[in-house]
Design an enzyme around this catalytic site. Structure first.
Site, mmCIF file in Angstrom:
data_model
loop_
_atom_site.group_PDB
_atom_site.id
_atom_site.type_symbol
_atom_site.label_atom_id
_atom_site.label_comp_id
_atom_site.label_asym_id
_atom_site.label_seq_id
_atom_site.Cartn_x
_atom_site.Cartn_y
_atom_site.Cartn_z
ATOM 1 N N GLU A 259 -7.395 -12.453 10.292
ATOM 2 C CA GLU A 259 -7.819 -13.097 9.047
ATOM 3 C C GLU A 259 -8.951 -12.351 8.355
ATOM 4 O O GLU A 259 -9.053 -12.368 7.121
ATOM 5 C CB GLU A 259 -8.217 -14.541 9.333
ATOM 6 N N PHE B 78 -9.159 -9.231 8.117
ATOM 7 C CA PHE B 78 -8.463 -8.221 7.310
ATOM 8 C C PHE B 78 -7.615 -8.876 6.220
ATOM 9 O O PHE B 78 -7.712 -8.552 5.042
ATOM 10 C CB PHE B 78 -7.515 -7.391 8.189
ATOM 11 N N ARG C 130 -10.780 0.412 -5.831
ATOM 12 C CA ARG C 130 -9.832 0.860 -6.857
ATOM 13 C C ARG C 130 -8.870 -0.255 -7.258
ATOM 14 O O ARG C 130 -8.399 -0.305 -8.391
ATOM 15 C CB ARG C 130 -9.054 2.065 -6.312
ATOM 16 N N LYS D 96 -23.596 -11.476 20.092
ATOM 17 C CA LYS D 96 -22.177 -11.106 20.004
ATOM 18 C C LYS D 96 -21.353 -12.244 19.385
ATOM 19 O O LYS D 96 -20.172 -12.411 19.682
ATOM 20 C CB LYS D 96 -21.605 -10.752 21.391
ATOM 21 N N SER E 146 0.951 14.700 -15.277
ATOM 22 C CA SER E 146 1.193 15.639 -14.180
ATOM 23 C C SER E 146 0.223 16.803 -14.300
ATOM 24 O O SER E 146 -0.070 17.264 -15.409
ATOM 25 C CB SER E 146 2.639 16.161 -14.235
ATOM 26 N N ARG F 113 5.342 11.696 -18.852
ATOM 27 C CA ARG F 113 4.844 10.341 -19.162
ATOM 28 C C ARG F 113 5.510 9.415 -18.148
ATOM 29 O O ARG F 113 6.655 9.006 -18.338
ATOM 30 C CB ARG F 113 5.212 9.940 -20.593
ATOM 31 N N ASN F 114 4.813 9.122 -17.085
ATOM 32 C CA ASN F 114 5.401 8.437 -15.937
ATOM 33 C C ASN F 114 5.036 6.946 -15.895
ATOM 34 O O ASN F 114 3.955 6.560 -16.337
ATOM 35 C CB ASN F 114 4.925 9.097 -14.645
ATOM 36 N N HIS G 67 24.964 -3.520 -10.441
ATOM 37 C CA HIS G 67 25.086 -2.350 -9.561
ATOM 38 C C HIS G 67 24.588 -1.083 -10.253
ATOM 39 O O HIS G 67 24.956 0.031 -9.867
ATOM 40 C CB HIS G 67 26.530 -2.147 -9.090
#
Length: 440
Positions: free
Chosen positions: A309, A311, A4, A67, A262, A269-270, A141
């Protein structure tokens, strides 16, 4: 890696087939280097370079016994060769092949990342130029500050993204390094010239020194740079999310025909793409700690870094690449509402001009402390009005009228001087010069 969140070109670099193809590329470069040094005959070199092949299923089958995936790989390749197989993987160790192959994969991947960063920079630059003079309120802020332009916001983002290009150029130097130095890095069984030749064939530099592995500070630097890049991308995404809030609504992600926001609320409209980018950035940053911890290996090498690595590196590159392309698309298609920006500017009741008034009074002889007190007192009155729900009808005249009716101010500023403080162009007069600094 999730399908995805992966682009095809980057994804193609991080699968088992490509990994072993890159191992084979490194091994062939070593064979060619031995041949160049006169240790392998031309005929054997030619046979290996032409005939050497592998089969993924066969490698998996062999690994059940060994192995050890690199030995399974070399055994599988040897089966595709004749007597010349005795010179395949000759004089080198597993990490010589694995780390040098990883350098090739990381180099190719980082080039795609650099391309994505350049694309994002250009998109931000173009949208910044488009909205160079689009007025909006600046916020500190989260509270109204002073008038700025949306172009300045985008130019700031563009300049930050451009810094990442410089950082990634340096990181490219750190990761595009191979090592063919043997089991302990002392070149006991293969001369330094072998490493120089093999890495040269592959388009890599050689490490000045290595032990059994290329040192993992190089990989950690890469992870940290991608994490920083992700943080900058998240900053852009978070600001878009705020500006799309219903009560702000100054920008909006493109909403396509047939799109749904949704399952329960048809009106929604997100800013889902920016939210998605925020989450992906968290994933990218999560790999910095294990990659930093990989730096401290035992002595000449242990294998604790390997599982991390397997992963981290694919996911770091694939997710970063996807994040960049998604953010680029968001910016490219971002819908901007200049009228709403002007409306929100007016909602302060003119308070955004307070500093301009403050700075005019000392010019007339009033102390800064007295000036601040008078301006703040009038500003607080406007806040009281706004607290009563007058935001929806607010305009610059609220603060202006309060100042015009203050007898203390009249001693220092006449009406035209006070009105002159309420001028948007005063706040945008240097935008062109700033843009010249940023974009040249």
């Amino acid at each position: 890696m999730l399908e995805r969140y992966a682009n095809e070109e980057m994804k193609a670099l991080w699968n088992e087939q490509t990994k072993f193809e890159t191992y084979l590329e490194v091994e062939k470069a070593v064979v060619r280097a031995w041949n160049k040094l006169g240790q392998i005959q031309d005929s054997d070199c030619e046979k290996i370079c032409l005939k050497a092949a592998f089969n993924l299923e066969r490698i998996k089958e062999i690994e059940k016994t060994t192995k050890h995936d690199l030995i399974a790989f070399t055994t599988c390749v040897a089966e595709s060769l004749g007597e010349e197989s005795r010179f395949f993987h000759y004089g080198i160790t597993s990490s010589d092949c694995i780390d040098t192959a990883m350098a090739l994969l990381m180099t190719k991947s980082l080039k795609l990342i650099q391309k994505g960063v350049k694309n994002l920079y250009e998109t931000l630059k173009n949208r910044a130029l488009e909205h160079q003079d689009t007025l909006m309120v600046g916020r500190s802020h989260g509270v109204f500050g002073e008038p700025i332009t949306f172009g300045l916001v985008l130019a700031l983002f563009a300049d930050e993204i451009k810094r990442h290009l410089k950082a990634l150029d340096l990181t490219m130097e750190f990761i595009s390094v191979g090592a063919i130095s043997g089991a302990m890095g002392n070149f006991a069984h293969a001369p330094l010239e072998l490493e120089e030749l093999a890495c040269g064939f592959l388009g890599l530099k050689t490490a000045n020194i290595s032990n059994q592995v290329i040192q993992r500070d190089r990989y950690a630097r890469l992870a940290c740079d991608l994490a920083l890049l992700a943080s900058s991308c998240e900053k852009i995404a978070v600001n878009i999310r705020h500006l799309q809030r219903s009560e702000v609504y100054e920008v909006e992600e493109a909403f396509s025909a047939g799109q749904k926001g949704s399952s329960a609320m048809p009106h929604k409209r997100n800013p889902i793409l920016s939210e998605n980018i925020t989450g992906l950035c968290r994933v990218i940053r999560s790999f910095t700690t294990p990659m930093l911890e990989n730096v401290a290996l035992w002595h000449e090498r242990d294998m604790s870094h390997s599982s991390v690595e397997r992963f981290a590196l694919p996911d770091l590159f694939i997710t970063s690449d996807f994040m960049l392309s998604r953010l680029n698309s968001v910016i490219e298609n971002l819908v901007v509402y200049p009228k709403n920006m002007l409306k929100n500017l007016a909602l302060s009741g003119g308070l955004v001009f307070s500093q301009r008034v403050l700075l005019e009074l000392p010019k007339k002889g009033l102390s800064r402390e007295e000036s601040y007190s008078i301006v703040q007192e009038n500003a607080m009155k406007i806040w009281e009005v706004l607290q009563q729900g007058a935001f929806k009808n607010a305009d610059e005249n609220l603060f202006l009228n309060a100042l015009l009716n203050d007898e203390r101010l009249k001693k220092y500023l006449n009406e035209s001087e006070i009105r002159a403080c309420f001028d948007y162009s005063y706040y945008t007069k240097n935008v062109g010069a700033i843009f010249k600094r940023v974009f040249g």
